[in-house]
Design a protein around this motif. Structure first.
Motif, PDB file in Angstrom:
ATOM      1  N   ASN A 148     -11.296   5.170   9.178  1.00 59.32           N
ATOM      2  CA  ASN A 148     -11.083   6.553   9.613  1.00 59.32           C
ATOM      3  C   ASN A 148     -10.467   7.453   8.539  1.00 59.32           C
ATOM      4  OD1 ASN A 148      -8.521   5.528   9.525  1.00 59.32           O
ATOM      5  ND2 ASN A 148      -8.087   5.792  11.693  1.00 59.32           N
ATOM      6  N   GLY A 149     -10.413   6.966   7.292  1.00 57.52           N
ATOM      7  CA  GLY A 149      -9.876   7.810   6.223  1.00 57.52           C
ATOM      8  C   GLY A 149      -8.367   7.901   6.211  1.00 57.52           C
ATOM      9  N   LYS A 150      -7.705   6.980   6.888  1.00 57.54           N
ATOM     10  CA  LYS A 150      -6.241   6.993   6.928  1.00 57.54           C
ATOM     11  C   LYS A 150      -5.675   5.813   6.134  1.00 57.54           C
ATOM     12  CE  LYS A 150      -6.145   9.288  11.399  1.00 57.54           C
ATOM     13  NZ  LYS A 150      -5.480  10.526  11.109  1.00 57.54           N
ATOM     14  N   ASP A 151      -4.419   5.957   5.693  1.00 59.96           N
ATOM     15  CA  ASP A 151      -3.761   4.880   4.956  1.00 59.96           C
ATOM     16  C   ASP A 151      -3.162   3.874   5.941  1.00 59.96           C
ATOM     17  OD1 ASP A 151      -1.376   5.997   5.903  1.00 59.96           O
ATOM     18  OD2 ASP A 151      -0.806   6.836   3.962  1.00 59.96           O
ATOM     19  N   ASN A 152      -2.459   2.861   5.418  1.00 66.48           N
ATOM     20  CA  ASN A 152      -1.876   1.825   6.275  1.00 66.48           C
ATOM     21  C   ASN A 152      -0.810   2.369   7.226  1.00 66.48           C
ATOM     22  OD1 ASN A 152      -3.478  -0.288   5.338  1.00 66.48           O
ATOM     23  ND2 ASN A 152      -2.114  -0.686   3.623  1.00 66.48           N
ATOM     24  N   ALA A 153      -0.207   3.521   6.901  1.00 64.37           N
ATOM     25  CA  ALA A 153       0.805   4.132   7.770  1.00 64.37           C
ATOM     26  C   ALA A 153       0.175   5.058   8.817  1.00 64.37           C
ATOM     27  CB  ALA A 153       1.819   4.912   6.934  1.00 64.37           C
ATOM     28  N   GLY A 154      -1.161   5.226   8.776  1.00 60.37           N
ATOM     29  CA  GLY A 154      -1.834   6.086   9.741  1.00 60.37           C
ATOM     30  C   GLY A 154      -1.939   7.534   9.326  1.00 60.37           C
ATOM     31  N   LEU A 155      -1.601   7.844   8.060  1.00 60.33           N
ATOM     32  CA  LEU A 155      -1.682   9.223   7.552  1.00 60.33           C
ATOM     33  C   LEU A 155      -3.019   9.437   6.853  1.00 60.33           C
ATOM     34  CD1 LEU A 155       1.913   9.391   6.041  1.00 60.33           C
ATOM     35  CD2 LEU A 155       1.152  10.247   8.277  1.00 60.33           C
ATOM     36  N   ASN A 156      -3.527  10.677   6.908  1.00 58.52           N
ATOM     37  CA  ASN A 156      -4.777  10.997   6.230  1.00 58.52           C
ATOM     38  C   ASN A 156      -4.648  10.739   4.733  1.00 58.52           C
ATOM     39  OD1 ASN A 156      -6.180  11.811   8.496  1.00 58.52           O
ATOM     40  ND2 ASN A 156      -5.750  13.975   8.206  1.00 58.52           N
ATOM     41  N   LEU A 157      -5.648  10.056   4.164  1.00 57.77           N
ATOM     42  CA  LEU A 157      -5.692   9.891   2.708  1.00 57.77           C
ATOM     43  C   LEU A 157      -6.098  11.216   2.085  1.00 57.77           C
ATOM     44  CD1 LEU A 157      -7.413   6.402   2.511  1.00 57.77           C
ATOM     45  CD2 LEU A 157      -5.112   6.950   1.744  1.00 57.77           C
ATOM     46  N   PRO A 158      -5.632  11.517   0.864  1.00 56.64           N
ATOM     47  CA  PRO A 158      -6.036  12.762   0.209  1.00 56.64           C
ATOM     48  C   PRO A 158      -7.536  12.771  -0.084  1.00 56.64           C
ATOM     49  CG  PRO A 158      -4.279  11.641  -1.021  1.00 56.64           C
ATOM     50  CD  PRO A 158      -4.694  10.741   0.083  1.00 56.64           C
ATOM     51  N   ASP A 159      -8.098  13.949  -0.202  1.00 57.20           N
ATOM     52  CA  ASP A 159      -9.498  14.081  -0.592  1.00 57.20           C
ATOM     53  C   ASP A 159      -9.718  13.357  -1.906  1.00 57.20           C
ATOM     54  OD1 ASP A 159     -10.305  17.482   0.524  1.00 57.20           O
ATOM     55  OD2 ASP A 159      -9.826  15.664   1.633  1.00 57.20           O
ATOM     56  N   GLY A 160     -10.879  12.739  -2.051  1.00 57.07           N
ATOM     57  CA  GLY A 160     -11.217  12.050  -3.290  1.00 57.07           C
ATOM     58  C   GLY A 160     -12.246  10.967  -3.055  1.00 57.07           C
TER      59      GLY A 160
END
Length: 181
Positions: free
Chosen positions: A88-100
C-alpha cells in the motif's frame, strides 16, 4: 518429561529393510513476478505483487528506497507455489513512503530451508522492441501521490476567433514539471 517418559523413540530396523532418504539442498527459483500496477498514486492506493515459484515457499519482500535501505518488509504467512502480497505504499510504521522509485528484493524459502532470491533487475529476453538491445528491467514500484504542477509553456495563451463557427478557441500547452530521482 512430566508424564514420566524416559526414552527417546528409536525406530526398530530389521535386517534387510531398505529405504530412501532424500536430502533437498537445491535453492527454489522464482518463475514469474507480476504486478496489478507498478504505480501507487492518489487513485491507485494499493497494488498486488504476484510471485510464482518452482515449489512451495515462504516469501519475503524488502521494499528498498533509492539508497538501498529497507523502507518496508512484506511477507507471506504460508507456504505456496503462487503467492499474492499486497503493498500500500506505506513503511513498516504505517506512514506513507515519500514519492519516488522503490526497488524490491524478493527472497523465497522452501520447506527444507533452502533460499532463493530475485535479482534487483531482470534480463530482458527477448528485447521489448524489434532492434532494441538486450538489457535489464528494474523490479521497481513508483510512488507518486503529488499532484502535477501545471504551467503554461507560452507566456500568453493564443486566442483564435472562429466567427463562422460561432466560437472562440484559447490554445495553450501544459506539462508536468515533477521530476523523480
Amino acid at each position: 518429561d512430566a508424564a514420566g517418559n524416559t526414552e527417546i523413540f528409536k525406530p526398530a530396523l530389521i535386517e534387510g529393510d531398505t529405504g530412501i532418504f532424500r536430502i533437498d539442498n537445491s535453492a527454489p527459483e522464482i518463475t514469474r513476478i507480476n504486478y496489478t500496477d507498478t504505480v501507487i498514486s492518489t487513485e491507485t492506493t494499493s497494488i498486488e505483487i504476484k510471485i510464482s515459484m518452482t515449489e512451495e515457499c515462504l516469501v519475503e519482500i524488502e521494499i528498498l528506497d533509492k539508497y538501498g535501505a529497507t523502507a518496508r518488509n512484506l511477507a507471506s504467512d504460508s507456504y505456496s507455489r503462487d503467492v499474492i502480497i499486497p503493498f500500500n505504499g506505506k513503511d513498516n510504521a504505517g506512514l506513507n513512503l515519500p514519492d519516488g522509485i522503490y526497488k524490491q528484493r524478493i527472497t523465497i524459502t522452501d520447506r527444507g530451508g533452502n533460499r532463493g532470491q530475485s535479482p534487483l533487475e531482470i534480463p530482458l529476453n527477448p528485447p521489448l522492441e524489434k532492434g532494441e538491445q538486450m538489457g535489464t528491467f528494474p523490479i521497481s514500484i513508483k510512488i507518486d501521490r503529488t499532484a502535477p504542477v501545471i504551467s503554461t509553456i507560452l507566456t500568453t495563451p493564443r486566442v483564435v476567433l472562429c466567427p463562422s463557427n460561432n466560437y472562440t478557441e484559447i490554445r495553450f500547452s501544459i506539462k508536468d514539471e515533477q521530476s523523480y530521482p
